[in-house]
Structure formats: structure tokens, C-alpha cells
Enzyme design. Structure first.
Site, PDB file in Angstrom:
ATOM      1  N   SER A  90       5.199  -8.990  -3.106  1.00 39.63           N
ATOM      2  CA  SER A  90       5.671 -10.181  -2.418  1.00 39.63           C
ATOM      3  C   SER A  90       7.212 -10.209  -2.413  1.00 39.63           C
ATOM      4  O   SER A  90       7.838  -9.265  -1.952  1.00 39.63           O
ATOM      5  CB  SER A  90       5.054 -11.425  -3.060  1.00 39.63           C
ATOM      6  OG  SER A  90       5.227 -12.562  -2.254  1.00 39.63           O
ATOM      7  N   GLU A 114      -3.723 -11.614   4.248  1.00 38.93           N
ATOM      8  CA  GLU A 114      -2.633 -12.157   3.438  1.00 38.93           C
ATOM      9  C   GLU A 114      -2.484 -13.670   3.579  1.00 38.93           C
ATOM     10  O   GLU A 114      -2.306 -14.404   2.613  1.00 38.93           O
ATOM     11  CB  GLU A 114      -1.311 -11.492   3.849  1.00 38.93           C
ATOM     12  CG  GLU A 114      -1.244  -9.986   3.648  1.00 38.93           C
ATOM     13  CD  GLU A 114      -0.730  -9.600   2.288  1.00 38.93           C
ATOM     14  OE1 GLU A 114      -0.572 -10.473   1.426  1.00 38.93           O
ATOM     15  OE2 GLU A 114      -0.483  -8.385   2.094  1.00 38.93           O
ATOM     16  N   HIS A 121      -3.174 -12.639   0.023  1.00 39.40           N
ATOM     17  CA  HIS A 121      -1.966 -12.265  -0.721  1.00 39.40           C
ATOM     18  C   HIS A 121      -2.231 -12.397  -2.217  1.00 39.40           C
ATOM     19  O   HIS A 121      -2.829 -13.386  -2.663  1.00 39.40           O
ATOM     20  CB  HIS A 121      -0.843 -13.216  -0.292  1.00 39.40           C
ATOM     21  CG  HIS A 121       0.521 -12.804  -0.692  1.00 39.40           C
ATOM     22  ND1 HIS A 121       1.065 -11.592  -0.335  1.00 39.40           N
ATOM     23  CD2 HIS A 121       1.486 -13.445  -1.406  1.00 39.40           C
ATOM     24  CE1 HIS A 121       2.296 -11.506  -0.806  1.00 39.40           C
ATOM     25  NE2 HIS A 121       2.571 -12.616  -1.466  1.00 39.40           N
TER      26      HIS A 121
END
Length: 479
Positions: A192, A315, A413
């Protein structure tokens, strides 16, 4: 009380005592830079002065000042860690090694995510046991966050959080041999925001010689703010504090006050005549660069670096499913997020709808978010690296669908992290409101993913064909 069996390592800054257990040796809260206090919060990192005697490396360090983040029904504590644990000395690393025995093992340096505002190396997901088991020295890094780390201020260097990571890599280069690691075989990896920082390192000349390989998990090679966008955030922060937008004016303001104004920075419209919002309004902080990392690789060490890069297939669900927004999203919501992230939102939304004719508005919104936040920038980074690196690029797509939240979380995610660290069987990750859901993790997937990361750190080859312009190979993991 220290035990006689506790290991002691001599580092360039002084001696440190760790703990030895069945997984190897752990050394915690090792400072790679001096404490960033007062005006120092807005200055470049400087070397730690060192210490006399034997430092206690058995306890975790404080963490960077950060707000509490709420992800609705989903328990994200294993990802964010304990939040802000106040204390001056938080520019630190933790080291988990099989043994500090003079070996020359591959080193992996992990940079955590958290939207540039939260996270630390104390998060439970970043357990180095499996890496140490597989003869890897794992180093996990803390860095400055939020206003101290990333607000663009007159009189302060930009991207101070990135400078911290650079300083940590310098510490690794100088000190990791004492922990049984090979300073000439370092893989820096992140997820990330941490992955976006790793991507920026590839385009940073000063990073040359500090690492040999890089892994970018769900980062954004086009996620940097332009100087104009960054100045909008700076102006809003200065207005909220009632001070001038300078490092000198910000220096005396306590961390508590800097955190208190963060809500005033959320939701800013960062679209300009030349740029969309690369973070879709989810964070007011990012790197501030004149060109995107994916477009500046030739300026840094990228051509000589092996790269493993990829994203998860769903995600965007992390930002919708825990809050119930998959169900409540309207067509207007979908258009609004597309307008934030695309120069021609109508055309972009039409393309998404054509590719997903049967999806609900919530599913379309998730797809738009995932593409804008991670997939587009990852593809551009992979393509740019493949052009200059001569077969050193490897790409993956992670598709295992978590059963959390009644199956709504999916391949969102962060879902790959338990598999990378080979902890997917841990009970605290399972249950309907926990990251992997109530169902057990699929047999063999953690061994496969973790094994690929270990193989890449050893050889630069995770076990599948490279991604090239002629053959853009993408390995499917858990799909």
C-alpha cells in the site's frame, strides 16, 4: 531481567541485547536516526548519536503520531497495530534473524502501509517468524507519518517519510551484517503506502547501492501528488491551525494538535487542470514529486533492480464492504469517484460498465477505486521497469477471496499479507469480521506465496516467467 542466554550484538551505534526463541533472535526498537522532536519533525533524518553500555532490544518502540482509523465491521487492528504509542524515539527498526552469527543471509526490509497516516512495525501481520525459519533476516521499519512525514512545507525537505526509509536502508547497509545478514543482498518490500514508497525508491538516485531487489504489493506508481495538489493540502492545514504554511510556524505545534486537524483535510478536492486525485480522496497525504515514480525510473537505480510487483483483484472492496457501502452505493456515488480519478469520467465509467455489465453500483465503485488507486499505477510501473531492466520484472495478481463479512470482502486490499508472511492459519485472522473470514485459508496458498517471496529475495526469480513488452506474463496467485 536479562538472561545470560540472551544474545548481544555489537552495532555501529552500540551494543544491543535481544531475545532468542525457537524462531531465532529478535532485536526491537533499534534507532536508525535521532528522535524527530520539535523542529526536528520537519527536518531530514540525522544519524542517531549512539549509546554506551548494552541497549535493551527486547521491547517494542513507540510509534509515529497517528489517528485512530475505523474500518466499520472489519477488525483491522492486525494491520494498523496499536496506533499511536507516544514516545520520542520512534524512527526505529525491528530485526528478526535466524541468528546473529556472522552469516551472509538474504535481507528483506519491510515498509508498512496505512495511507501515509497510520501503521507501524508493531502490527501483528508483520511477524517475521516464517522468514527467519526460511533463513531470511527480516527488518521492519517505522517512519514519519501524516503532517510530520508528508506535508509539503516551506523550509522543510519534501517527502520526509521517504527520507526516513532511505535512512533506514542506510542503517541496514551498515549494520545488518552484525545480525547475520548480507548487506549486498537486500530486498526492500512494502504494501500500500509502503509499496508506493518502495516505487519511489526505484526512481531516487540516492537509493542506489542500498538494495538489490524490490517488491511492490498493491502500491501506486502514479500515486504522487503534484506540487500544486500538495500546496492545497498545506494551505488547508495552515488555515486549520491559524499559522503560516512554513516549517518554522509548524515546529512549536504539538503532535496532538497536528492530529486534531486531520479531519479538516479529508475530502479536499485535489483535481487540477493537469491532474486527477491519485488517492481518490482517501488520504490527504502522499509523496510530492514533479513526475510520477513510474515515469522517473530512469533517474534512479531501477534498471539494476529485480522487481516483483502486483495487486489484488478486488482491491477497492476494503473501502466499501466494511462500511456497508457495497449495498448502499448509488449511480451518483460511482460517477463521483470516477470524476475524482479520471480526466474523462463518462468515458471511463462506460468502459468499466462494458467490462462488467452485470455488476451492481457498489461493485462498479469498487472496480473504479481498485483501478485508480492501485492497478493503473502498478501496470505503468511494471511496463516502465520492463522497458529498462532486461527481464528483471515479475508480475503477479492475487485473487484469493476472503470470506469475511459474509463473503463481501473478497480479494480486497491487504488480504495477501497473511499469505506473504505465512501466518494465514492464525486464529486471530479468522471470523466473519476478521481479515480472512470464518473459512480456513486454502491449503498450500500461504506456502506458495511466501515461498515465492523468499525465492525472489534469494535469486530475483519468484518461480515464474518475467514480464516483458513482448510477453507480459502475470502469475495468478490464489485466483
Amino acid at each position: 531481567m536479562p538472561r545470560q542466554t540472551d544474545p548481544v550484538v555489537e552495532t555501529p551505534a552500540g551494543a544491543v541485547r535481544g531475545l532468542r526463541d525457537g524462531s531465532g533472535e529478535r532485536y526491537r526498537a533499534l534507532p536508525y536516526a535521532a528522535s524527530p522532536i520539535g523542529a526536528g519533525r520537519f527536518a531530514p533524518p540525522v544519524p542517531h548519536p549512539g549509546w554506551s553500555g548494552v541497549r535493551d532490544g527486547t521491547r517494542p518502540s513507540p510509534t509515529a503520531p497517528q489517528p485512530v482509523r475505523d474500518f466499520g465491521r472489519l477488525d483491522m487492528v492486525p494491520y494498523f497495530g496499536p496506533g499511536w504509542v507516544p514516545g520520542e524515539e520512534y524512527l526505529t527498526v525491528d530485526v528478526h534473524t535466524p541468528a546473529a552469527d556472522g552469516g551472509r543471509r538474504p535481507v528483506m526490509v519491510f515498509v508498512h502501509g496505512g495511507g501515509f497516516v497510520t501503521g507501524s512495525n508493531r502490527a501483528a501481520l508483520y511477524d517475521g517468524t516464517a522468514f527467519a525459519r526460511d533463513d531470511i533476516v527480516l527488518v521492519t521499519v517505522n517512519y514519519r507519518l501524516g503532517i510530520p512525514g508528508f506535508l509539503d512545507l516551506e523550509g522543510a525537505p519534501a517527502n520526509r517519510g521517504l527520507l526516513d526509509v532511505l535512512a533506514a536502508l542506510g542503517w541496514v547497509h551498515d549494520a545488518v551484517a552484525a545480525f547475520g545478514g548480507d548487506p549486498e543482498n537486500v530486498t526492500v518490500f512494502g504494501q500500500s503506502a509502503g509499496a508506493t514508497l518502495v516505487g519511489a525508491l526505484l526512481a531516487t538516485p540516492e537509493a542506489g547501492g542500498l538494495f538489490r531487489r524490490a517488491i511492490i504489493q498493491s502500491g501506486n506508481g502514479t500515486g504522487a501528488f503534484t506540487p500544486e495538489q500538495a500546496q492545497r493540502v498545506t494551505a488547508a492545514a495552515a488555515a486549520a491551525l491559524g499559522v503560516e504554511p512554513t516549517a518554522e510556524a509548524f515546529a512549536p505545534i504539538p503532535d496532538e494538535r497536528l492530529l486534531a486537524i486531520l479531519p479538516a483535510l479529508s475530502g479536499l478536492d485535489l483535481r487540477t487542470s493537469t491532474a486527477t486525485d491519485p488517492l481518490a480522496g482517501l488520504s490527504p497525504f502522499s509523496l510530492v514529486l514533479p513526475v510520477q515514480p513510474a515515469d522517473g525510473l530512469a533517474d534512479g537505480p531501477a534498471r539494476d533492480i529485480d522487481l516483483l510487483i502486483g495487486t489484488n483483484t478486488e482491491e477497492g472492496r476494503l473501502y466499501l464492504a466494511p462500511q456497508g457501502a457495497l449495498e448502499s452505493t448509488t449511480e451518483a456515488d460511482v460517477l463521483a469517484v470516477t470524476a475524482r480519478t479520471h480526466a474523462d469520467p463518462e468515458a471511463a465509467l462506460a468502459a468499466h460498465r462494458a467490462a462488467r455489465p452485470d455488476e451492481t453500483p457498489g461493485e462498479l465503485r469498487s472496480a473504479v477505486l481498485g483501478q485508480a488507486l492501485f492497478e493503473a499505477g502498478t501496470t505503468r510501473m511494471a511496463q516502465a521497469h520492463a522497458r529498462i531492466s532486461g527481464g528483471r520484472t515479475h508480475v503477479y495478481s492475487f485473487g484469493y477471496r476472503s470470506t469475511a463479512l459474509g463473503g463481501r470482502l473478497g480479494a480486497a486490499h491487504t488480504v495477501e499479507l497473511p499469505f506473504v508472511f505465512d501466518i494465514a492459519d492464525q486464529p486471530w485472522l479468522h471470523g466473519d469480521t476478521r481479515l480472512l473470514g470464518a473459512a480456513p485459508a486454502p491449503a498450500g496458498l500461504a506456502a506458495r506465496v511466501h515461498g515465492a517471496w523468499v525465492a525472489f529475495a534469494n535469486t530475483g526469480n519468484p518461480g515464474w516467467a518475467p514480464y516483458t513488452r513482448q510477453r507480459p506474463e502475470v502469475e495468478i496467485l490464489g485466483g
